[in-house]
Write a protein that holds these residues in place. Sequence first.
Motif, PDB file in Angstrom:
ATOM      1  N   ALA A  93       0.613  -1.204  -0.113  1.00 30.61           N
ATOM      2  CA  ALA A  93       0.047   0.022  -0.178  1.00 30.61           C
ATOM      3  C   ALA A  93       0.919   1.198   0.098  1.00 30.61           C
ATOM      4  O   ALA A  93       0.519   2.323  -0.608  1.00 30.61           O
ATOM      5  CB  ALA A  93      -0.836   0.066   1.323  1.00 30.61           C
ATOM      6  N   LEU A  94       2.213   1.199   0.685  1.00 32.28           N
ATOM      7  CA  LEU A  94       2.986   2.481   0.734  1.00 32.28           C
ATOM      8  C   LEU A  94       3.444   2.430  -0.618  1.00 32.28           C
ATOM      9  O   LEU A  94       3.957   3.654  -1.183  1.00 32.28           O
ATOM     10  CB  LEU A  94       3.992   2.249   2.002  1.00 32.28           C
ATOM     11  CG  LEU A  94       3.308   2.207   3.278  1.00 32.28           C
ATOM     12  CD1 LEU A  94       4.474   1.874   4.343  1.00 32.28           C
ATOM     13  CD2 LEU A  94       2.987   3.621   3.711  1.00 32.28           C
ATOM     14  N   ALA A 147       2.282   1.616  -3.544  1.00 34.61           N
ATOM     15  CA  ALA A 147       1.145   2.210  -4.302  1.00 34.61           C
ATOM     16  C   ALA A 147       1.014   3.599  -4.039  1.00 34.61           C
ATOM     17  O   ALA A 147       0.859   4.488  -4.905  1.00 34.61           O
ATOM     18  CB  ALA A 147       0.030   1.338  -4.322  1.00 34.61           C
ATOM     19  N   SER A 148       0.977   4.191  -2.876  1.00 39.13           N
ATOM     20  CA  SER A 148       0.366   5.388  -2.579  1.00 39.13           C
ATOM     21  C   SER A 148       1.534   6.499  -2.921  1.00 39.13           C
ATOM     22  O   SER A 148       1.412   7.534  -3.513  1.00 39.13           O
ATOM     23  CB  SER A 148      -0.102   5.611  -0.984  1.00 39.13           C
ATOM     24  OG  SER A 148       1.068   5.657  -0.302  1.00 39.13           O
ATOM     25  N   SER A 149       2.918   5.947  -2.728  1.00 41.50           N
ATOM     26  CA  SER A 149       3.954   7.001  -3.154  1.00 41.50           C
ATOM     27  C   SER A 149       4.445   6.637  -4.670  1.00 41.50           C
ATOM     28  O   SER A 149       4.962   7.799  -5.054  1.00 41.50           O
ATOM     29  CB  SER A 149       5.111   6.517  -2.120  1.00 41.50           C
ATOM     30  OG  SER A 149       5.503   5.243  -2.424  1.00 41.50           O
ATOM     31  N   ALA A 151       2.191   5.253  -7.477  1.00 41.27           N
ATOM     32  CA  ALA A 151       0.928   5.329  -8.222  1.00 41.27           C
ATOM     33  C   ALA A 151       0.226   6.672  -8.143  1.00 41.27           C
ATOM     34  O   ALA A 151      -0.534   6.963  -9.171  1.00 41.27           O
ATOM     35  CB  ALA A 151       0.341   4.078  -8.540  1.00 41.27           C
ATOM     36  N   LEU A 152       0.221   7.194  -6.892  1.00 45.80           N
ATOM     37  CA  LEU A 152      -0.677   8.367  -6.873  1.00 45.80           C
ATOM     38  C   LEU A 152       0.340   9.728  -6.753  1.00 45.80           C
ATOM     39  O   LEU A 152       1.190   9.636  -5.942  1.00 45.80           O
ATOM     40  CB  LEU A 152      -1.454   8.168  -5.483  1.00 45.80           C
ATOM     41  CG  LEU A 152      -2.481   7.006  -5.329  1.00 45.80           C
ATOM     42  CD1 LEU A 152      -3.185   6.979  -4.151  1.00 45.80           C
ATOM     43  CD2 LEU A 152      -3.593   7.321  -6.410  1.00 45.80           C
ATOM     44  N   GLY A 187      -3.587  12.267  -5.175  1.00 47.92           N
ATOM     45  CA  GLY A 187      -4.832  12.081  -5.098  1.00 47.92           C
ATOM     46  C   GLY A 187      -5.129  11.060  -6.463  1.00 47.92           C
ATOM     47  O   GLY A 187      -6.162  10.342  -6.579  1.00 47.92           O
TER      48      GLY A 187
END
Lengths: 253, 102
Positions: B48-49, B51-53, B55-56, B59
């Motif tokens: 998740a970390l 992915a958020s750093s 792919a996003l 937002g």
Amino acid sequence: MLLNEVARTGLRIGFRRCFALAVGVVPFGIVYGVAVAQSSVNDFVGFMAGPVVFAGASQITLLELYESDATWYVAVGTSLIINARLILYSAALAPSFQEFPRRWRLGLGYVMTDQATSLSLVEFQNQHDPVARRWFYLGAAATLWTFWQVGTLVGVLAGTGLPDSLQFEFIIPLMFTALVVPALRNRPAILAAVVSALVTVGTGFMPPGTNILAGAFAGIAAGAGLAFWSASPGTGDTGVEDTGVEDTGVGES
Amino acid sequence: MSFGLQVLLLGAGTYLFRISVVELASTRHIPARYEAVLQLIPPAVLSALVASSLALENGSIRPFGPWWVAAAIATVVAAKTKSAAWTLAVGMVAVWILTALW
């Protein structure tokens, strides 16, 4: 000799495994330190957030919210949500920490991070001696702690950051990639990672931190589902523990 | 409320998070099937970390570019070497070269 052989070996291996990651957090310590220097916050108080909180992303968030005049409970609450994943790490470490004396558990808890947790859980696959385990964890965690505080101090004192052209923000996905890949030891773990990534991105519109929790819980649920489904019925054993990919794919053939 | 007090609150809350389950479970027997679930926590949270750093970006999904390619290269290096040092070093050099060429 102050420490025995097991302790020294554990510290040394922990330090070695964590060293590159600890170097990698220095730029973010600097980012936080520079933000402190450029803010209305007293330099010493800002620096002390490092030793007191020791969770970089939440420190940066708290400072940003404070500077934008957010109400204290919004600022603290938002920062706590970013750190809520530590509850999951606390659960992941609980079985191995059970073997440690209480003062060790309480002390080692203070330096719990993404890096120390994941490095230790990989190391604990092959290292079962509780004494060696706690020294390894301490070696890794203390290394990270030291580099984080040094980075912050450099940033506070220098007052200006690293040039954007160096793209140091890219270290964040790199660091987590380096940590996650060794953790993908079987099919449930791989499924957990894939589902987690998809849900995290899919819920990217949610407040910062909450999408990570949503992704993590979805991933854990999916991985657990696969683990229980592929376990032979009636045994009550998941068949996941300490096994490789080939042992968990029962349901596939 | 002063920044210093907010730091103390955040520090106290974060410490409680860290020791929470460790202390609650300290004297309890943890059945093997739960341990198997606990082992899924690092891959799920770390992924998740990533992915958020990666792919996003603010937002929304990060457009395809040097970061994506460099991350793919770093993933291969991580899988082959299991070394954080190599993963970080090759990943950073890759993103610098790719950015220059893109």
